[in-house]
Design a protein around this motif. Structure first.
Motif, short mmCIF file in Angstrom:
data_model
loop_
_atom_site.label_atom_id
_atom_site.label_comp_id
_atom_site.label_asym_id
_atom_site.label_seq_id
_atom_site.Cartn_x
_atom_site.Cartn_y
_atom_site.Cartn_z
N LEU A 282 -32.27 23.15 40.79
CA LEU A 282 -32.71 24.86 39.90
C LEU A 282 -34.40 24.89 40.88
N ALA A 283 -34.72 24.00 41.26
CA ALA A 283 -36.26 23.69 41.86
C ALA A 283 -36.55 24.78 42.44
N TRP A 284 -37.79 25.37 41.79
CA TRP A 284 -38.26 26.89 42.65
C TRP A 284 -39.27 26.15 43.54
N PRO A 285 -38.62 27.09 44.87
CA PRO A 285 -38.38 27.95 45.56
C PRO A 285 -37.11 27.76 45.79
N PRO A 286 -36.16 28.03 46.04
CA PRO A 286 -35.17 28.05 46.79
C PRO A 286 -34.92 27.66 48.51
N GLN B 251 -26.20 33.94 42.34
CA GLN B 251 -26.09 33.52 42.02
C GLN B 251 -27.39 32.11 41.83
N GLU B 252 -26.84 31.52 42.54
CA GLU B 252 -27.40 30.34 42.14
C GLU B 252 -29.36 30.65 42.40
N VAL B 253 -29.93 30.99 43.46
CA VAL B 253 -30.90 31.48 43.83
C VAL B 253 -31.35 32.59 42.80
N LEU B 254 -30.53 33.39 41.88
CA LEU B 254 -31.26 33.88 41.20
C LEU B 254 -31.39 33.02 39.77
N SER B 255 -30.35 32.33 39.33
CA SER B 255 -30.87 30.73 38.77
C SER B 255 -32.61 30.33 38.59
N THR B 256 -32.58 29.54 40.39
CA THR B 256 -33.40 29.60 39.85
C THR B 256 -34.79 30.28 39.97
N PHE B 257 -34.95 31.62 40.00
CA PHE B 257 -35.70 32.26 39.69
C PHE B 257 -35.75 32.51 38.11
N TYR B 258 -34.68 32.22 37.81
CA TYR B 258 -34.57 32.25 36.27
C TYR B 258 -35.57 31.09 35.48
N LEU B 259 -35.08 29.87 36.24
CA LEU B 259 -35.91 28.71 35.65
C LEU B 259 -36.91 28.87 35.29
N GLY C 216 -33.12 36.43 54.86
CA GLY C 216 -34.53 36.28 55.20
C GLY C 216 -34.30 34.99 55.41
N GLY C 217 -33.45 34.03 55.06
CA GLY C 217 -33.36 33.06 56.06
C GLY C 217 -33.96 31.13 55.08
#
Length: 743
Positions: free
Chosen positions: A638-642, A401-409, A648-649
């Motif tokens: 939630l800064a992009w990119p995670p 969810q956290e990675v998806l949230s950064t994309f959403y923001l 992937g790593g």
């Protein structure tokens, strides 16, 4: 199934939480909104009286069918001149001459009045206006060149001219008004029903109800929606199981099959203008249109038909505008696939925010979101497309969810950068719950400007039951309604982007080509046989009691979900059986055969009232005061990119793109306007609203190596880039040049 890719998943996921019988979703229906819908200003009418006594929409930019005054000033002067009798006696000859002249003049006046006032007035009267101002047939406008009057607007019983010049009778008993003037192609005066705001009026989210339907399988094909496309290549090499393999088969089928142009034939015929007219007449006021990324571009060996579906999406905009229907644009298929299901373009693995190409595919996806947002935020389109689902059904359980949230923001910022902050400046940004349940998104992005949460509740993909349809009727009310009400308060606007009447997974290709069904025990990994699908698919033999049970299930689902989009409007016939083989998924078929409500407002109160959300939403949730200010602590977390992604790593060691490519701006439609003897082209926008946003398109770094975007699980290239290449962590993201909020 022999040709099923490793790790492939079915088109639909069962419940995310095995302890629940249904996916988490939310419901409830406000029962106190009907007056507001008819009089959105708190009891005041939508209409204003104009000279002549007729009522028209006060907010129309160009009022359809504006009534003419009973007489023109010219005729009034003539009436005043000839109305008073002369009092003095004259000679008989003079009197007779005057009388004759009077009769001649009266005759002339009568002719003038008839052709200039009475006939047009009677024509408009026969076209009809209800007491609320709803036109019941066509109003006319003279063309500048021929003098022939062309019908440009109307209601129930009016004659509509299609794009190809053919006509049909518009049947809409709900007071809907269509409007299409070729010389005014961006007029938003149409409304779907009397209770739905016209496109040039404010849709009050949280009070006005979204009653919508998906146009699934049209511009983003799915085997169970358009089975004939896939049945043709059931023995192909490879077997057609998704649009990727369907496109491969079509491209190879050039001798007699028509090649890849078969897809355009599908676009032309599967959904037409008539469908939009029928949708409005069914009491529906929204459509959700799934769109794949290949509407913009393809790369490498991606076999999809590039850009063509965009042409038909433009047609959808025109038809939606004509019939007063709003569009939820759903980004349904992202490069690499966001869920591994066939509707994402390619059945197999998840490659967005997951795996070695997960970051690069996410960068590419954000570019496509940016391109779409720039187009639909333009003033010519923003009132027709006020809703943008930025990613359909991502697998958050895999991505996190956290990675998806950064994309959403990041996607939210991109959409807002295109249109600006504040009501009317670009669309609502809709986030799918990722199958985590709405409760896990409570409080997400506090202070954001116009965001919505999307959920897809289905009854049919969890535990299979042989119970009668009647045993499922209360399930939406008990399983969805309370959660929907809670989320409307804890998050903001919620809508069910998909639901159906299926109570099991019966239906040709519902789970995918060759995957069978759980219900009959033929689905991979399932050995329990619950029953036979035969009676569920023999919809022609359903008795009235069965149809009424499905009707009640539909009404209870609509009430529980409040704002909804049924999946889907139409299911195509099988080329083998010659009939629909997934009847529970077709709104149109249900209307035609008596198991879908002819008036969806009948759903209000079916769940017994309960505690439905009592709108409106907070002003900040709808673009009002305070919207658009997300706390810095949230944006920084939630800064992009995670920092890294699953499978992937660390981002710095993964393939990524650089913003140096040329942006493929979407092409607007072309409309010609005739005025007098001159023909000009209407301004339709240039596809890019924020001219200050000049960042390039994410593309390959020349000195770096890349894996196939659809690679699945693999090790990143080593070395990733040549020794002289810039370090990955030094590659900047595009700078978002913000534009001020519009008033």
């Amino acid at each position: 199934m022999d040709n099923l890719p490793a790790g492939a998943r079915p088109r639909f996921l069962g419940q995310a939480n095995d302890s629940q019988s249904f996916r988490d979703s939310y419901g409830g229906q406000s029962t106190n909104n009907s007056t507001y819908h008819l009089n959105p200003d708190g009891g005041s009418s939508r209409y204003s009286t104009v000279p002549g006594g007729d009522q028209q929409f006060a907010s129309y930019r160009d009022t359809p069918g504006t009534p003419r005054s009973p007489t023109t000033p010219f005729l009034s002067e003539k009436n005043a001149t000839y109305a008073s009798p002369r009092q003095k006696k004259r000679k008989l000859g003079l009197i007779l001459g005057v009388i004759a002249g009077i009769f001649a003049l009266i005759a002339a006046v009568v002719v003038l009045v008839y052709f200039l006032a009475i006939k047009p007035h009677n024509s408009n009267k026969s076209s009809g206006s209800t007491s609320s101002g709803t036109s019941t047939a066509g109003s006319s406008n003279p063309t500048a060149t021929s003098g022939v009057r062309t019908v440009i607007t109307g209601g129930d019983g009016s004659t509509v001219t299609r794009n190809d010049g053919t006509t049909f009778t518009y049947n809409n008993s709900f007071g809907g008004i269509w409007y299409w003037d070729p010389n005014d192609p961006f007029n938003n005066g149409a409304r779907a029903q009397s209770w739905s705001p016209a496109l040039n009026e404010t849709f009050n989210y949280g009070s006005d109800i979204i009653r919508g339907v998906n146009l699934g399988g049209w511009l983003n094909t799915e085997p169970f929606i358009s089975p004939a496309l896939y049945e043709k290549y059931a023995n192909g090499t490879p077997v057609a199981i998704d649009e990727w393999t369907l496109s491969q088969n079509m491209r190879a089928d050039t001798s007699s099959g028509g090649g890849i142009s078969q897809l355009e034939d599908h676009y032309k015929t599967f959904i037409t203008e008539d469908d939009f007219a029928q949708i409005a007449a069914a009491g529906l006021n929204w459509v959700r249109i799934p769109l794949g990324y290949w509407a913009i571009e393809t790369r490498g060996d991606e076999p999809f038909l590039e850009k063509t579906s965009w042409t038909y999406f433009l047609m959808a905009i025109q038809w939606a505008r004509k019939y007063g229907i709003r569009i939820n644009l759903d980004f349904h298929a992202l490069p690499g696939s966001q869920n591994g299901w066939n509707h994402s373009g390619r059945l197999g693995t998840i490659n967005v925010l997951l795996g070695p190409m997960g970051y690069a595919n996410a960068q590419r996806s954000l570019d496509y979101i940016r391109i779409l947002a720039e187009f639909i935020s333009q003033p010519e389109y923003k009132d027709v497309i006020p809703y943008f689902g930025i990613m359909n059904e991502p697998q958050a359980t895999n991505m996190g969810q956290e990675v998806l949230s950064t994309f959403y923001l990041q996607a939210y910022n991109i959409v807002r950068n295109a249109g600006g902050i504040g009501q009317g400046n670009g669309p609502f940004v809709s986030f799918h719950d990722g199958f985590l349940g709405q409760n896990n998104w409570a409080g997400f992005l506090p202070g954001a400007d116009r965001i919505a949460l999307d959920t897809h509740p289905y009854l049919c993909f969890s535990t299979q039951s042989a119970g009668a349809v009647s045993t499922f009727i209360d399930a939406p009310c008990t399983g969805w309604a309370a959660n929907m009400n809670t989320s409307m308060t804890a998050f903001g606007l919620n809508a069910a982007g998909e639901f159906s009447l299926a109570v099991n997974d019966c239906g040709e290709f519902v789970n995918g080509v060759g995957l069978g069904t759980r219900f009959e025990g033929t689905y991979p990994g399932v050995t329990t046989v619950t029953g036979s699908c035969a009676s569920y698919l023999a919809w022609q033999s359903w008795d009235d009691a069965t149809k009424q049970d499905y009707m009640q299930l539909a009404l209870h689902s609509m009430d529980a979900l409040q704002n909804w989009f049924f999946w889907t409007w139409k299911i195509g016939n099988s080329s083998i059986s010659g009939t629909v083989m997934a009847p529970h998924w077709s709104y149109q078929l249900g209307l035609q055969n008596g198991w879908m409500p002819t008036d969806p407002r009948a759903s209000v109160g079916q769940c017994g009232g309960g505690s439905p959300f009592n709108g409106p939403l907070a002003p900040s949730a709808t673009g009002g005061a305070g919207a658009g200010t997300i706390p810095p602590s949230v944006t920084s977390s939630l800064a992009w990119p995670p920092a890294s992604i699953s499978g992937g790593g660390v981002i710095s060691v993964l393939p990524s793109y650089t913003p140096t490519g040329t942006v493929p701006t979407l092409t607007p439609p072309t409309f010609t306007i005739t005025s007098g003897k001159q023909t000009t082209t209407a301004s339709a926008g240039d596809g890019w609203l924020n001219s200050a946003d000049n960042a390039g398109l994410m593309t390959d770094i020349a000195s770096c190596s890349y894996l196939d975007p659809w690679v699945g699980s693999a090790a990143p290239p080593s070395p990733l880039c040549s020794a002289g290449a810039t370090k990955r962590e030094a590659i900047p993201e595009p700078v978002l040049t913000h534009i001020p909020a519009r008033p």
